[in-house]
Scaffold this motif. Structure first.
Motif, mmCIF file in Angstrom:
data_model
loop_
_atom_site.group_PDB
_atom_site.id
_atom_site.type_symbol
_atom_site.label_atom_id
_atom_site.label_comp_id
_atom_site.label_asym_id
_atom_site.label_seq_id
_atom_site.Cartn_x
_atom_site.Cartn_y
_atom_site.Cartn_z
ATOM 1 N N ALA A 46 -3.039 -17.271 -8.281
ATOM 2 C CA ALA A 46 -2.987 -15.814 -8.155
ATOM 3 C C ALA A 46 -4.104 -15.147 -8.950
ATOM 4 C CB ALA A 46 -1.633 -15.296 -8.634
ATOM 5 N N ALA A 47 -4.688 -14.122 -8.350
ATOM 6 C CA ALA A 47 -5.675 -13.272 -9.013
ATOM 7 C C ALA A 47 -5.180 -11.831 -8.945
ATOM 8 C CB ALA A 47 -7.034 -13.393 -8.327
ATOM 9 N N ILE A 48 -5.177 -11.165 -10.086
ATOM 10 C CA ILE A 48 -4.667 -9.801 -10.161
ATOM 11 C C ILE A 48 -5.838 -8.838 -10.243
ATOM 12 C CG2 ILE A 48 -3.246 -8.185 -11.468
ATOM 13 C CD1 ILE A 48 -1.645 -10.592 -12.477
ATOM 14 N N ALA A 49 -5.883 -7.881 -9.329
ATOM 15 C CA ALA A 49 -6.976 -6.913 -9.294
ATOM 16 C C ALA A 49 -6.857 -5.921 -10.446
ATOM 17 C CB ALA A 49 -6.971 -6.174 -7.964
ATOM 18 N N GLN A 50 -7.971 -5.317 -10.812
ATOM 19 C CA GLN A 50 -8.002 -4.367 -11.919
ATOM 20 C C GLN A 50 -7.814 -2.926 -11.450
ATOM 21 O OE1 GLN A 50 -8.135 -5.430 -15.194
ATOM 22 N NE2 GLN A 50 -7.822 -7.365 -14.090
ATOM 23 N N ASN A 60 0.836 -6.090 -2.743
ATOM 24 C CA ASN A 60 1.085 -5.402 -4.014
ATOM 25 C C ASN A 60 1.975 -6.282 -4.896
ATOM 26 O OD1 ASN A 60 3.947 -4.740 -3.382
ATOM 27 N ND2 ASN A 60 3.052 -3.305 -1.900
ATOM 28 N N ASN A 61 1.996 -6.000 -6.187
ATOM 29 C CA ASN A 61 2.723 -6.878 -7.106
ATOM 30 C C ASN A 61 4.230 -6.857 -6.883
ATOM 31 O OD1 ASN A 61 2.467 -4.139 -8.416
ATOM 32 N ND2 ASN A 61 3.809 -5.078 -9.914
ATOM 33 N N VAL A 85 -3.032 2.684 -4.988
ATOM 34 C CA VAL A 85 -3.537 4.000 -4.583
ATOM 35 C C VAL A 85 -5.030 4.113 -4.888
ATOM 36 C CG1 VAL A 85 -2.977 5.221 -6.745
ATOM 37 C CG2 VAL A 85 -2.996 6.468 -4.562
ATOM 38 N N GLU A 86 -5.495 3.462 -5.940
ATOM 39 C CA GLU A 86 -6.932 3.445 -6.221
ATOM 40 C C GLU A 86 -7.685 2.667 -5.139
ATOM 41 O OE1 GLU A 86 -6.899 3.700 -11.107
ATOM 42 O OE2 GLU A 86 -6.680 1.766 -10.112
ATOM 43 N N ALA A 87 -7.082 1.591 -4.646
ATOM 44 C CA ALA A 87 -7.704 0.830 -3.558
ATOM 45 C C ALA A 87 -7.803 1.685 -2.297
ATOM 46 C CB ALA A 87 -6.893 -0.435 -3.280
ATOM 47 N N VAL A 106 2.089 9.117 -0.483
ATOM 48 C CA VAL A 106 2.522 7.979 0.329
ATOM 49 C C VAL A 106 2.451 6.656 -0.443
ATOM 50 C CG1 VAL A 106 1.892 9.095 2.503
ATOM 51 C CG2 VAL A 106 0.221 7.626 1.360
ATOM 52 N N GLN A 107 1.743 6.648 -1.593
ATOM 53 C CA GLN A 107 1.605 5.436 -2.410
ATOM 54 C C GLN A 107 1.858 5.786 -3.879
ATOM 55 O OE1 GLN A 107 -0.755 1.964 -1.171
ATOM 56 N NE2 GLN A 107 1.385 2.345 -0.721
ATOM 57 N N PRO A 108 3.116 6.102 -4.261
ATOM 58 C CA PRO A 108 3.357 6.661 -5.597
ATOM 59 C C PRO A 108 3.730 5.656 -6.683
ATOM 60 C CG PRO A 108 5.327 6.890 -4.288
ATOM 61 C CD PRO A 108 4.309 6.189 -3.410
ATOM 62 N N PHE A 109 3.672 4.354 -6.386
ATOM 63 C CA PHE A 109 4.247 3.400 -7.325
ATOM 64 C C PHE A 109 3.255 2.795 -8.318
ATOM 65 C CE2 PHE A 109 7.032 3.093 -3.512
ATOM 66 C CZ PHE A 109 8.145 3.680 -4.079
ATOM 67 N N ASN A 110 1.963 3.034 -8.110
ATOM 68 C CA ASN A 110 0.947 2.466 -8.990
ATOM 69 C C ASN A 110 1.089 0.948 -9.119
ATOM 70 O OD1 ASN A 110 -0.809 4.664 -10.092
ATOM 71 N ND2 ASN A 110 1.186 5.510 -10.645
ATOM 72 N N ASN A 111 1.373 0.289 -7.999
ATOM 73 C CA ASN A 111 1.434 -1.168 -7.994
ATOM 74 C C ASN A 111 0.035 -1.747 -8.140
ATOM 75 O OD1 ASN A 111 4.262 -1.533 -7.549
ATOM 76 N ND2 ASN A 111 3.971 -0.950 -5.419
ATOM 77 N N THR A 112 -0.053 -2.904 -8.766
ATOM 78 C CA THR A 112 -1.311 -3.634 -8.788
ATOM 79 C C THR A 112 -1.378 -4.538 -7.560
ATOM 80 O OG1 THR A 112 -0.265 -5.328 -10.165
ATOM 81 C CG2 THR A 112 -1.503 -3.604 -11.289
ATOM 82 N N LEU A 113 -2.561 -5.117 -7.316
ATOM 83 C CA LEU A 113 -2.768 -5.977 -6.154
ATOM 84 C C LEU A 113 -2.904 -7.425 -6.606
ATOM 85 C CD1 LEU A 113 -5.294 -3.786 -4.131
ATOM 86 C CD2 LEU A 113 -2.791 -3.823 -4.004
ATOM 87 N N VAL A 114 -2.205 -8.300 -5.907
ATOM 88 C CA VAL A 114 -2.187 -9.715 -6.245
ATOM 89 C C VAL A 114 -2.680 -10.505 -5.034
ATOM 90 C CG1 VAL A 114 -0.758 -11.679 -6.955
ATOM 91 C CG2 VAL A 114 -0.255 -9.377 -7.822
ATOM 92 N N THR A 115 -3.656 -11.384 -5.257
ATOM 93 C CA THR A 115 -4.172 -12.255 -4.198
ATOM 94 C C THR A 115 -3.809 -13.687 -4.537
ATOM 95 O OG1 THR A 115 -6.042 -10.754 -3.860
ATOM 96 C CG2 THR A 115 -6.223 -12.962 -2.919
#
Length: 595
Positions: free
Chosen positions: A561-565, A542-543, A569-571, A467-476
């Motif tokens: 902006a802060a980009i998560a590591q 997501n990014n 899908v890891e989140a 359901v989450q196959p894109f490996n997007n990063t997270l941006v705050t």
């Protein structure tokens, strides 16, 4: 089977083709008379779209009406079964083409995605694909990685190492991208192709155009496009049709990664009732000399005589759904003397494969539909990649207290409890960056559009990845209350389709689609208090969304902006870890006001 016969324009209704015998009857005395019918050349086209790296059966069904008001679920899909159906259909035609209307890769199963979709390309090489139109998901990993898919090699353009199981030689089929333009105006891949069939006086030519949707830059991360931009679909095609005709094309086939939806009546993969969607305004502007339009993108299946909607545009329009669950069998008859298509027909063939279990019982194969056997060579090839990914697919990745779903799947404009769960996970993962709200785009949730835990609540990583196959990063980033309202409004504007972002727990909003565009969001609350238009909030996405994806341009502001590591899908996996199964988020957070 839908069949369309095309006669000379002086005729206003369908009648038998008897033009040549009538002319012979009027010939002067002494002329040689012939009663032989005109010889036509048959070309078969095997068409697919939106394969999305579905190497193994996706454990979903093609839904067909049973003629009694109910439905039949036919389990379908899987690359080895798809190959058998393609072989079966193609075997009917000495002259044939095998074509794809885009999104062959991207949003793929873990066994393909883990290996940068190299196995999906190799499967299509083995199936014998001739051409693929570039879809928006071909750009998921950027322009340079897409070029590597076409040409091969092991140069690394992403965080994932290529060629991990074997050398990658690239696609043996051609990519077509007529409206995907480099900064200098050249096309990223060739715009057209021309194929000849028959010999001598019976030789005919089929021209093929490949197009992706103009809105692709709104649907992928713009950072990876490398300056590629997308021209208008109809304008591009209309400029190319005269060129192909000048090169001798007797028939023109358009592969376009844009599509429509049908409704009304029983489910029917060969129906065309109440056609809507982004494909229609394109077709209404298209050069009528196009004969066949093979479409995609919407994951819908249909076979249409578009003249039923616009008599001036007598296109045969098709789509084969998604995940290789259907194959479209298209037949065109070309008169080499008039250099025109005189008949065309199509029908969708269900790639019935194997049954699968569900929470509500077993979905078995259906004897009323052809049952195909997997092609041995592709079955063995896929097994190599599924074995290599099996440990990761089956790894326990957390627990959930019940099922979460996106009801309606691809046709839904909301994320349901699944969208809420993902938003909650992303909020939790970015609290350290000050996040107060997280949003998930429903169209970023892929099939099977549900997470169904085992009896003890366990979910595998393969289920999360599906359901989450894109490996997007997270941006705050920082956004004012007014910014948040403006970006929510973009989900309900005239830039279709409508999409209600799924928010994290504590944030709720209401919207009223009867109100004017730009003023449809009627309330926004955070932790029980109204959102202050002038106040600043920290918002996570997501990014893809953060770069303006899915037409949410308001997120592209990127302030502080802060980009998560970790990836999305890891989140989600981190959120599902714990001593107790994670509770299902049942509250309604995005609520439509209806009158």
């Amino acid at each position: 089977m839908l069949e369309i016969r095309i006669l000379r324009r002086t005729f206003t209704r369908l009648i038998p083709v008897v033009l040549l015998p009538l002319v012979a009857a009027c010939a002067p005395a002494g002329a040689i008379k012939s009663t032989a019918p005109p010889q036509t050349v048959t070309v078969g086209i095997v068409a697919i779209n939106d394969f999305h790296g579905a190497l193994t059966p996706p454990k979903t069904s093609v839904i067909v009406g049973d003629g009694k008001g109910g439905v039949v679920q036919v389990p379908a899909g899987g690359a080895a079964w798809l190959a058998s159906v393609v072989d079966s259909v193609r075997g009917q035609y000495p002259n044939h083409l095998t074509l794809s209307a885009g999104d062959m890769i991207g949003g793929s199963q873990l066994a393909s995605s883990m290996f940068l979709d190299e196995p999906a390309i190799e499967v299509m090489n083995r199936i014998g694909l001739d051409y693929n139109a570039v879809g928006n998901h071909e750009f998921d990993r950027g322009r340079d990685e897409l070029k590597r898919k076409a040409t091969g090699g092991c140069q690394q353009f992403t965080s994932v190492k290529p060629c991990r199981l074997e050398p990658f030689k690239g696609a043996k089929f051609g990519y077509l991208a007529a409206n995907s333009l480099e900064e200098d105006g050249s096309t990223l891949f060739p715009a057209t192709a021309l194929r000849s069939f028959g010999k001598g006086r019976n030789k005919v030519k089929v021209g093929i155009i490949g197009i992706t949707l103009e809105a692709t830059s709104d649907l992928v991360s713009r950072d990876g496009l490398g300056g590629v931009h997308f021209a208008n679909e109809a304008d591009t095609v209309n400029a190319l049709v005269p060129q192909l005709k000048a090169q001798g094309a007797d028939a023109i086939v358009l592969l376009i990664h844009q599509g429509g939806y049908t409704s009304g009546g029983e489910p029917d993969p060969n129906g065309c009732g109440q056609l809507t969607g982004g494909i229609r305004p394109i077709l209404d502007r298209l050069d009528s000399r196009v004969d066949v339009v093979i479409s995609g993108h919407t994951h819908w299946s249909y076979v249409c005589n578009y003249a039923d909607y616009n008599p001036a545009k007598p296109f045969l329009l098709t789509s084969a759904g998604v995940f290789g669950q259907l194959v479209t069998d298209i037949r065109i008859e070309i008169d080499p003397r008039s250099k025109k298509v005189v008949a065309k027909s199509a029908h969708n063939v269900i790639v019935q494969s194997e049954g699968y279990p569900t929470r509500n019982g077993q979905i078995d194969t259906k004897p009323g539909f052809p049952l195909f056997q997997p092609r041995a060579d592709i079955n063995a090839y896929v097994a190599k990649y599924t074995a290599a990914s099996a440990t990761e697919i089956e790894r326990p990745a957390g627990r959930l207290a019940g099922e979460v779903t996106r009801p309606g799947g691809d046709s839904s404009r909301t994320g349901g409890t699944l969208g809420n769960l993902i938003a909650d996970a992303q909020l939790a993962a970015t609290r350290a960056a000050g996040a107060q709200i997280a949003f998930m785009n429903p169209f970023g949730i892929r099939a099977p559009h549900r997470l169904t835990p085992a009896g003890d609540g366990t979910l595998t990583f393969g289920a999360l990845y599906a359901v989450q196959p894109f490996n997007n990063t997270l941006v705050t980033q920082s956004m004012t209350g007014a910014d948040i309202k403006a970006v929510l409004e973009q989900g309900f504007d005239d830039n279709q389709p409508i999409q209600a972002l799924s928010p994290s727990a504590g944030f709720t909003y209401t919207y009223d689609l009867s109100r004017p565009v730009g003023d449809r969001v009627t309330s926004m609350m955070l932790d029980g208090k109204p959102i202050d238009p002038a106040a600043t909030y920290r918002v996570t996405t997501n990014n893809f969304l953060a770069s303006g994806g899915d037409s949410f341009a308001g997120f592209a502001l990127q302030r502080d902006a802060a980009i998560a590591q970790l990836s999305d899908v890891e989140a989600l996996e981190a959120w599902l870890k714990g001593d107790q199964p994670r509770a299902v988020p049942t509250e309604k957070r995005a609520v439509e006001v209806k009158h």
